[in-house]
Design an enzyme around this catalytic site. Structure first.
Site, PDB file in Angstrom:
ATOM      1  N   TYR A 107       3.678  -5.703   9.212  1.00 50.07           N
ATOM      2  CA  TYR A 107       3.591  -4.249   9.254  1.00 50.07           C
ATOM      3  C   TYR A 107       4.720  -3.668  10.096  1.00 50.07           C
ATOM      4  CZ  TYR A 107      -1.264  -4.397   7.479  1.00 50.07           C
ATOM      5  OH  TYR A 107      -2.395  -4.578   6.731  1.00 50.07           O
ATOM      6  N   HIS A 125       0.836  -1.199   0.000  1.00 53.69           N
ATOM      7  CA  HIS A 125       0.000   0.000   0.000  1.00 53.69           C
ATOM      8  C   HIS A 125       0.872   1.251   0.000  1.00 53.69           C
ATOM      9  CE1 HIS A 125      -3.828  -2.204   0.884  1.00 53.69           C
ATOM     10  NE2 HIS A 125      -2.920  -3.109   1.221  1.00 53.69           N
TER      11      HIS A 125
END
Length: 367
Positions: free
Chosen positions: A344, A77
């Protein structure tokens, strides 16, 4: 085909002034919360305990291999825009959760719309999936972070299968391109991907972030004052929709421009719909749908008021870890949640260590 799940930010944006002591302590405190929240996730995917086990480093490495390395940007992303707003609770979720976000009138929100690709320069029309990540900051200091995608289900149900899918999309060293036989072979060996493949066959890139419905995909638990747990999934559905048949322009960077234009006319609103699972519904497999007739709560309204550049906005330094949760919301035993959290964190550490190393001229550049 690129398939991703939501998080992580930039060659830089404008160089920021030095942080005040208070701001530095607040930021360090936020990082400490993230580290504490992902400790369990690292226990799940940490290779030091089991050399055969998938590690967060391996997950992020394969994303870099497929998308290229773009210093300072999220490994997944990578292209996005910050949004600022608040959440207005309807009160419907109060009976199921003690979380302040459902019990207070308003909760401030910092969010990020993005494309599911690690390439921050990808054309907006290159993929049909959009994502929305949000951080709700409660009055008691606890946070709820969530990363949602416009797809209804995840392609596969385990981190190992997701990693294998990424490997199937990796470029062949001999040609520099993916082997066209590997992805079909992967899906042939993974029948659990049928719901996702059925959806993706008709999915088209939308012309706006503002018209998509964003789904948690993974399951969580709402916890009430007596400790009772209710398995849920949630989605953010746009209150206003464009006319049917609206199509996305080819290529380019139209999504951020569209968002800025819409917000110039007033706030954008999304309804938080929380779907309540029945006892027989799977809570540990994001590749499986729940029946459409399940009860849905209208938990409140997300109100987005302005955008900020992703390279200098408030969302830049946020790791939208889906396991950063306030009291009253808990993660399920879906293994993808632990893998997302750990991945993440690895991406966050890589990109934040790179931003300060970029030359000033590059930090001022916009993707």
């Amino acid at each position: 085909m690129v398939v991703r799940s939501s998080s992580d930010t930039p060659p830089g944006g404008p160089r920021r002034p030095p942080l005040s002591t208070a701001s530095l302590m607040l930021r360090l405190g936020g990082i400490a919360v993230v580290v504490a929240a992902v400790a369990g996730a690292f226990a799940y995917v940490h290779g030091n305990l089991d050399p055969q086990r998938l590690t967060p480093k391996a997950l992020v490495d394969v994303l870099e291999k497929n998308n290229g390395v773009h210093p300072g940007f999220r490994r997944n992303h990578g292209k996005g825009v910050c949004v600022i707003g608040h959440f207005e609770s309807s009160g419907e979720a109060r009976a199921f959760s003690t979380a302040q976000v459902f019990n207070e009138a308003q909760t401030p929100v910092v969010g990020r719309f993005a494309l599911p690709s690690g390439n921050p320069y990808a054309p907006d029309s290159s993929v049909p999936i959009r994502s929305l990540a949000l951080r709700f900051t409660q009055a008691n200091g606890q946070q709820w972070r969530t990363g949602m995608n416009s797809m209804p289900v995840f392609p596969v149900g385990t981190p190992e299968a997701f990693y294998q899918l990424q490997q199937a999309q990796s470029p062949d060293p001999a040609t520099g391109k993916p082997d066209p036989t590997k992805v079909p072979a992967f899906f042939a060996a993974h029948p659990e991907a049928v719901p996702f493949l059925t959806w993706i066959k008709t999915a088209k890139p939308s012309a706006s972030y503002a018209t998509e419905t964003y789904n948690s995909v993974n399951a969580f638990y709402l916890v009430d004052g007596n400790g009772n747990k209710q398995a849920v999934r949630w989605s953010m559905a746009p209150v206003a929709r464009d006319a049917a048949g609206a199509t996305a322009p080819e290529g380019g960077d139209f999504l951020e421009k569209d968002l800025v234009q819409r917000l110039a006319s007033g706030p954008l609103r999304f309804q938080l719909n929380i779907t309540l699972a029945n006892p027989e519904d799977p809570v540990n497999d994001a590749s499986k749908n729940w029946p459409a007739e399940r009860k849905v709560l209208n938990a409140g309204t997300l109100v987005l008021e302005k955008t900020q550049p992703q390279l200098s906005g408030e969302c830049r330094d946020i790791n939208y870890d889906p396991l950063v949760l306030p009291a009253g919301i808990q993660g399920s035993d879906d293994p993808l949640l632990a893998a997302r959290s750990a991945g993440y964190a690895d991406s966050y550490l890589r990109r934040t260590s790179e931003v300060s190393q970029l030359p000033a001229a590059k930090q001022e550049a916009r993707p």
